[in-house]
Scaffold this motif. Structure first.
Motif: not given
Lengths: 305, 365
Positions: A221-222, A268-269, A271-272, A275-276, A278-279
């Motif tokens: 998963a990334g 969902e928020y 789980s993301m 990634y956020l 990381t950005i």
């Protein structure tokens, strides 16, 4: 929120960080040699499925890890041949490696969906593991956690203190000069790419054999992409890779714990969030300027030029 | 000195650069045949089922042929946008996320007006879909132009963010109120005529998304050959230093390439949820955004090449489904096959850029 136990949280942070740490450390070696391999995700997922399959069939997780490292290295050789011998674009080839690895893994993994992992014994270090607080956090892990930490030190030592490391860095900083000095640029890069592949494979197998532990399609998963981001975050330095990996592991564990604790933030928020983050980290790093990127990173080397 | 060596050509051979995709397809068929044999299938039968039967089999052809356009439409639309960036050395690999956001934003706008019958609904949704993809792709673009952040990693990370937004929307505010609590929106194609993207000519698979893909091919061709921006894109990719001296603004180029690619991917997503997919579900996206990367390279980053590459890749999808049905071949086998195609293509490119020489180099020159 009372159900989150800080000691368990930090202990599971080390487990969550290990796959990213291994993959990022390997990719750093590759990039130090001047090669950008975007196929980390593909090599990780291949390592995850091969490690799991061999682990289940042999009943030995250790054998699974060895096979995963071999599988990751073997897959990375496809990348090495296409980019180093046939001189193709590294970005496109790396992407291809990821797409290929995802397909290959779901093909191999089909019969293993829902199968139980063989289990991997934890290493209860005598005396140390009985220390209150620190014992459960630091000294009750499986051997791979310690191996990954040892590898950080080994990579640091090799790169900073040995001749091999010096040659590797020379090839990465300026391949034309390294070639003129008589170093075998392509051979050095093949070795670096294989190392990166093996470590990505190990990281993937850690996900399927220890962390989850079962085979699920696309389960990395990334993580491979996050590993790539951590190399940038770390400015190509081994100890900062450790810091970066543990930071991201921490965020992952925290959001999973919040999910389990029934936080009011929707799943969902949560789980993301890795990634956020990381950005966000990539942005902060780039504001500071990308210091430390090897000079020949991603460039094609052809001896005639 | 080795027996073989590569000698750089002054300019890439245009003949070989046109031939390599064909050679790559043939090589992939051979390697794929070996793979199918290893998996226990008759290689020739498998290749025939994937590449021949969907088009010419009397039993499956009539069902499969329209699927060719249905599958090729989004692939071409996305790949056209990606190719603009790839040509300029701008790596947007997050088209999958832009595709999802186009579908969510465009579909969401349509659902907000349910059950309107206004003929303006669909055009409004198309606009909103392109806007959603554009915004999503502009995030890495603006971060790159403002802070120099790596667009490869940011655009890819945003795919995972978009997938989570999709999951949240499909089981949250966009969920069908009459759907007995199941996740997924109302069926736009079936239950909401003003928002549907129907087949325009019966049994061809032609819908508005396919029309948009054809228009995109033509516009991209004109842009690349006749417009100053196309020149800037090519210059930036081939000679970045020269591009700076020629006054090409990197900022404008990045915003344009990423933004256009995002808008096109968003359009593809919108046309998909209003037509073939029908509704916004947690997993309506089927990886077109990633496969389009292969399509862009297979088409040599050239609009017309992408048109053919998109059709070929669509064929492997349909053929793969048929092989799943008829031979019990796992779906992943076809994904592997597509990955191999990209490898062979990249590997064979060497012969377009370099000459293969046998023996020692000449001392003269």
């Amino acid at each position: 929120m009372d159900s989150i136990n800080p000691i368990l949280l930090i202990a599971s942070l080390m487990v969550a960080s290990t796959p990213i740490l291994l993959a990022a450390l390997g990719e750093m070696v590759v990039e130090k040699a001047g090669v950008l391999n975007l196929g980390v995700e593909g090599m990780m997922i291949t390592g995850a499925v091969v490690g799991f399959a061999i682990g289940v069939n042999s009943g030995s997780s250790a054998l699974g890890f060895v096979s995963a490292a071999l599988a990751g290295a073997a897959l990375s050789m496809v990348f090495a041949i296409i980019t180093q011998v046939l001189l193709a674009n590294q970005v496109a080839t790396g992407l291809g490696l990821t797409l290929f690895g995802l397909g290959l893994s779901s093909l191999i993994g089909k019969p293993y969906v829902g199968v139980k992992a063989p289990g991997f014994a934890k290493l209860d270090i005598p005396f140390l593991s009985d220390i209150p607080v620190l014992g459960p956090i630091l000294f009750r892990h499986d051997p791979m956690v310690y191996l990954s930490l040892i590898l950080v030190a080994v990579v640091w030592y090799l790169l900073a203190r040995t001749r091999v490391g010096l040659i590797l860095r020379a090839v990465g900083e300026n391949h034309a000069a390294a070639h003129a000095l008589g170093y075998k640029v392509v051979r050095v890069r093949f070795a670096a790419i294989a190392t990166g592949g093996a470590m990505a494979g190990l990281g993937g197998a850690y996900v399927s054999l220890v962390r989850v532990p079962q085979w699920v399609e696309g389960m990395t998963a990334g993580a491979g992409w996050i590993a790539l981001a951590i190399v940038v975050f770390a400015s190509w330095r081994p100890w900062r890779i450790l810091l970066g990996a543990y930071l991201f592991g921490g965020i992952t564990v925290l959001q999973l714990n919040l999910q389990a604790a029934g936080s009011s933030i929707p799943v969902e928020y949560l789980s993301m969030s890795p990634y956020l983050v990381t950005i966000l980290v990539l942005v902060i790093i780039s504001v500071r300027g990308n210091h430390g990127a090897p000079g020949s990173l991603g460039r094609v080397f052809h001896a005639s030029q | 000195m080795s027996l073989f060596r590569l000698e750089k050509r002054p300019a890439p051979s245009s003949l070989l650069s046109g031939l390599t995709p064909i050679l790559a397809v043939l090589a992939t068929m051979v390697a794929g045949g070996v793979m199918f044999a290893i998996l226990g299938f008759q290689p020739l039968e498998a290749i025939r089922t994937i590449f021949w039967d969907p088009l010419f089999d009397p039993q499956f052809g009539p069902y499969s042929r329209p699927q060719l356009l249905v599958k090729a439409g989004p692939l071409i639309l996305i790949a056209i946008g990606l190719a603009l960036g790839f040509k300029a050395g701008i790596w947007n690999i997050g088209a999958e996320g832009q595709y999802i956001m186009g579908a969510v934003v465009g579909g969401g706008v349509g659902l907000a007006f349910y059950p309107s019958e206004s003929p303006l609904i669909f055009p409004l949704m198309v606009f909103a879909g392109a806007f959603g993809g554009w915004v999503w792709a502009s995030i890495p673009a603006v971060l790159k132009t403002t802070f120099g952040t790596n667009e490869i990693l940011v655009s890819l990370m945003l795919v995972y963010v978009a997938e989570n937004i999709l999951a949240s929307m499909a089981s949250g505010i966009l969920r069908n109120p009459d759907g007995q609590g199941f996740p997924g929106s109302r069926n736009l194609a079936r239950d909401y005529p003003a928002a549907s993207n129907p087949e325009l000519i019966a049994d061809t698979g032609m819908h508005w998304g396919v029309v948009a893909a054809f228009i995109a091919v033509i516009l991209a061709y004109v842009l690349m050959t006749r417009h100053k921006m196309g020149f800037a894109i090519r210059l930036a990719g081939e000679a970045p230093r020269a591009a700076r001296f020629a006054g090409v603004s990197p900022t404008r180029l990045i915003l344009f390439c990423l933004g256009t690619a995002g808008a096109l991917a968003g359009l593809a997503g919108l046309f998909e949820v209003t037509g073939p997919a029908g509704q916004i579900t947690i997993d309506f996206n089927s990886g077109y955004g990633f496969t389009a990367i292969i399509v862009a390279f297979l088409g040599r980053l050239h609009p017309v090449g992408i048109l053919f590459a998109g059709l070929l890749m669509a064929l492997t999808y349909i053929g793969g489904e048929l092989a799943q049905l008829m031979l019990g071949m796992p779906a992943a086998a076809i994904q592997l096959f597509q990955g191999m195609l990209l490898f062979f293509l990249l590997a064979m490119d060497v012969f377009a850029n370099y000459r293969l020489r046998i023996g020692q180099p000449e001392v003269t020159s």
